[in-house]
Design a protein around this motif. Structure first.
Motif, PDB file in Angstrom:
ATOM      1  N   LEU A   1       0.855  -1.194   0.000  1.00  0.00           N
ATOM      2  CA  LEU A   1       0.000   0.000   0.000  1.00  0.00           C
ATOM      3  C   LEU A   1       0.885   1.237   0.000  1.00  0.00           C
ATOM      4  O   LEU A   1       1.139   1.862   1.031  1.00  0.00           O
ATOM      5  N   LEU A   2       1.361   1.596  -1.187  1.00  0.00           N
ATOM      6  CA  LEU A   2       2.303   2.692  -1.359  1.00  0.00           C
ATOM      7  C   LEU A   2       1.778   3.673  -2.402  1.00  0.00           C
ATOM      8  O   LEU A   2       1.270   3.258  -3.445  1.00  0.00           O
ATOM      9  N   ALA A   3       1.930   4.962  -2.126  1.00  0.00           N
ATOM     10  CA  ALA A   3       1.450   5.974  -3.071  1.00  0.00           C
ATOM     11  C   ALA A   3       2.166   5.860  -4.411  1.00  0.00           C
ATOM     12  O   ALA A   3       1.544   5.969  -5.478  1.00  0.00           O
ATOM     13  N   HIS A   4       3.489   5.639  -4.383  1.00  0.00           N
ATOM     14  CA  HIS A   4       4.218   5.571  -5.650  1.00  0.00           C
ATOM     15  C   HIS A   4       3.886   4.301  -6.427  1.00  0.00           C
ATOM     16  O   HIS A   4       3.974   4.276  -7.645  1.00  0.00           O
ATOM     17  N   LYS A   5       3.480   3.254  -5.725  1.00  0.00           N
ATOM     18  CA  LYS A   5       3.014   2.054  -6.429  1.00  0.00           C
ATOM     19  C   LYS A   5       1.702   2.362  -7.153  1.00  0.00           C
ATOM     20  O   LYS A   5       1.485   1.935  -8.298  1.00  0.00           O
TER      21      LYS A   5
ATOM     22  N   PRO B   1      10.649   0.683  -4.678  1.00  0.00           N
ATOM     23  CA  PRO B   1      11.278   1.222  -3.470  1.00  0.00           C
ATOM     24  C   PRO B   1      10.332   1.193  -2.267  1.00  0.00           C
ATOM     25  O   PRO B   1       9.148   1.498  -2.400  1.00  0.00           O
ATOM     26  N   PHE B   2      10.872   0.811  -1.128  1.00  0.00           N
ATOM     27  CA  PHE B   2      10.149   0.859   0.137  1.00  0.00           C
ATOM     28  C   PHE B   2      10.890   1.840   1.041  1.00  0.00           C
ATOM     29  O   PHE B   2      12.097   1.721   1.214  1.00  0.00           O
ATOM     30  N   VAL B   3      10.152   2.794   1.611  1.00  0.00           N
ATOM     31  CA  VAL B   3      10.784   3.836   2.417  1.00  0.00           C
ATOM     32  C   VAL B   3      10.028   4.001   3.730  1.00  0.00           C
ATOM     33  O   VAL B   3       8.797   4.052   3.743  1.00  0.00           O
ATOM     34  N   ILE B   4      10.775   4.077   4.817  1.00  0.00           N
ATOM     35  CA  ILE B   4      10.199   4.345   6.133  1.00  0.00           C
ATOM     36  C   ILE B   4      10.893   5.583   6.692  1.00  0.00           C
ATOM     37  O   ILE B   4      12.122   5.603   6.831  1.00  0.00           O
ATOM     38  N   PHE B   5      10.113   6.614   7.002  1.00  0.00           N
ATOM     39  CA  PHE B   5      10.683   7.864   7.494  1.00  0.00           C
ATOM     40  C   PHE B   5      10.870   7.815   9.008  1.00  0.00           C
ATOM     41  O   PHE B   5      10.329   8.620   9.756  1.00  0.00           O
ATOM     42  N   SER B   6      11.653   6.838   9.419  1.00  0.00           N
ATOM     43  CA  SER B   6      12.013   6.666  10.817  1.00  0.00           C
ATOM     44  C   SER B   6      13.259   7.508  11.089  1.00  0.00           C
ATOM     45  O   SER B   6      13.656   8.328  10.273  1.00  0.00           O
ATOM     46  N   ASP B   7      13.896   7.302  12.217  1.00  0.00           N
ATOM     47  CA  ASP B   7      15.160   7.966  12.511  1.00  0.00           C
ATOM     48  C   ASP B   7      16.141   6.925  13.044  1.00  0.00           C
ATOM     49  O   ASP B   7      15.967   6.446  14.151  1.00  0.00           O
ATOM     50  N   PRO B   8      17.164   6.580  12.248  1.00  0.00           N
ATOM     51  CA  PRO B   8      17.422   7.030  10.885  1.00  0.00           C
ATOM     52  C   PRO B   8      16.426   6.424   9.891  1.00  0.00           C
ATOM     53  O   PRO B   8      15.752   5.450  10.204  1.00  0.00           O
TER      54      PRO B   8
END
Length: 472
Positions: free
Chosen positions: A322-326, A351-358
């Protein structure tokens, strides 16, 4: 069809104007089709209005706040207290959203896409009825693209009330920074918002039902994130089965079973983020004989086509990641398929991206997946601690890992945890998509000092000729 309701004929109808729907409408229009798009809420869908964009705006503000408070590490002294004005933060966040949604409207109009406001319901295999506040109209279409997205899953024992028990939608519109926040669900949404509010000063507790945070993400990537959460004071409780909760007026109490013992967690707010479900249950899909799976996702083939030939589905309502870019990617495939092109979906380099830290980002195959598919992989990992730009940014947690075939050195996958992973993944996706080998990356001149050098260094490690780390 209601007596007296004369159906309007349209060529291509798109239901939903999120990152899947509006992209599909524009691409179909570019290919010469006459397009009509229907949206019941706001242009841009959940992503632009109540998801990806507002959450990243809050995450960015929280990170900026943290950087200012910790600026003394770099010799910068801040006089007085640094404070967060939440109403003003939300005002700025809303301005970002407004710019983007306004841009979507301009793009649709610029491509001569007709915009209709209302909620669509199928009443046959080639027609829908669109209902708005004060009118309704039937539209007969040649082709239709369903892009209705998804919504948060609600816990029966802890239903949303929009006041103390929140979905991600309400959590992105708080007019005050909570002192205490309990998050039910340790997936990427809970982790991203939990990290942001922790940086804004909240005492955050995350309750996750499985054994680890970010289920399905490689442990090597999540380890760095767990370490940072601990530094931020975020308490993570795994294998916590939530039993229920109650809005007490000025706080919320959440009950969970942990190691066979019931515990209660009190907070100003409880954010429930345990997954999402498709917006397909009220579309009247049965009137068009459209097949869905057991979870309500529309079944599609490799051209995004449902079981009915002229009906297509894209994005969250069609399942998968469930990804916007998908959704945007599938939108182009569906529009091109309708126009007679031979486009098909290929998720190999997603691409899979998680805006965690880091931040965490990855694409292609992990080492384990490569082995499962019959490869004999070679893995090279380069740490951000050895990168000059990362050191100058004072952000050295994490690494870049390249997984390649030991024989051909073809890049099978790249995993990143570290600063700007969401940006760095672009080069990785291109490498996997084009079938590059490690030497293609290693022989590409990378600017210095810059974060992308880490990808080059890891690729050189695959070849056994890394300069800035010991070759193994």
């Amino acid at each position: 069809m209601v007596v007296g309701d004369l159906a309007q004929e349209v060529d291509v109808l798109v239901i939903g104007a999120g990152p899947g729907g509006y992209v599909a409408a524009i691409r179909a229009a570019q290919l010469g089709r006459k397009v009509t798009i229907v949206e019941k809420d706001s242009l841009g869908g959940v992503c632009l209005n109540r998801g990806c964009i507002p959450s990243k705006a809050i995450i960015s503000a929280a990170e900026r706040f943290r950087e200012i408070r910790e600026a003394d590490e770099m010799g910068i002294e801040i006089a007085g207290d640094v404070k967060v004005n939440m109403p003003n933060l939300m005002k700025w966040k809303n301005s970002v959203v407004k710019k983007l949604t306004g841009g979507v409207k301009s793009l649709l109009k610029g491509n001569k896409v007709e915009i209709i406001s209302g909620e669509a319901f199928f009443n046959g295999p080639d027609s829908v009825r669109v209902v708005s506040d004060n009118s309704s109209q039937t539209y007969k279409f040649n082709d239709v693209i369903i892009a209705t997205g998804s919504r948060p899953v609600e816990l029966k024992s802890l239903p949303f009330d929009g006041k103390r028990i929140l979905s991600s939608t309400e959590a992105l519109a708080l007019e005050e920074a909570p002192n205490r926040l309990v998050i039910v669900g340790g997936g990427y949404i809970g982790l991203e918002l939990g990290t942001a509010y922790a940086k804004l000063g909240a005492d955050v507790t995350i309750l996750e039902g499985t054994k680890t945070l970010l289920p399905g993400t490689a442990p090597a990537l999540t380890k760095m994130v767990s370490r940072k959460l601990k530094k931020l004071g975020v308490k993570v409780v795994t294998e916590a089965m939530v039993l229920g909760g109650e809005n007490k007026g000025n706080e919320v109490e959440v009950r969970a079973a942990i190691n066979g013992e019931e515990k209660t967690f009190a907070a100003d707010y409880c954010l429930v983020v345990i997954g999402r479900k498709p917006n397909t249950d009220e579309l009247g899909l049965e009137y068009a004989d459209i097949e869905v799976d057991e979870r309500g996702f529309i079944k599609i083939d490799d051209r995004c086509r449902a079981n009915v030939e002229h009906i297509y589905a894209i994005g969250d309502c069609a399942g998968g990641a469930l990804l916007a870019h998908k959704a945007s990617y599938e939108a182009k495939v569906a529009a091109e398929a309708i126009a007679g092109l031979s486009s098909v979906i290929d998720y190999r380099a997603m691409p899979f991206v998680i805006f965690s830290d880091p931040e965490i980002a990855y694409t292609g195959l992990s080492e384990a997946e490569a082995k499962e598919q019959g490869y004999t992989p070679v893995v090279s990992r380069f740490a951000f601690q050895a990168n000059g730009r990362a050191l100058s940014l004072n952000r050295t947690d994490g690494f870049v890992q390249v997984v390649a075939d030991s024989q051909t050195k073809q890049v099978l996958g790249i995993q990143i945890v570290g600063p700007e992973a969401s940006t760095l993944i672009g080069e990785a996706v291109l490498a996997v998509e084009m079938g590059a080998n490690a030497e293609d990356i290693a022989m590409t001149i990378h600017a210095h000092p810059a974060l992308p050098e880490t990808i080059m260094e890891a690729a050189e490690g695959v070849l056994g000729r890394a300069i800035h780390m010991v070759n193994r």
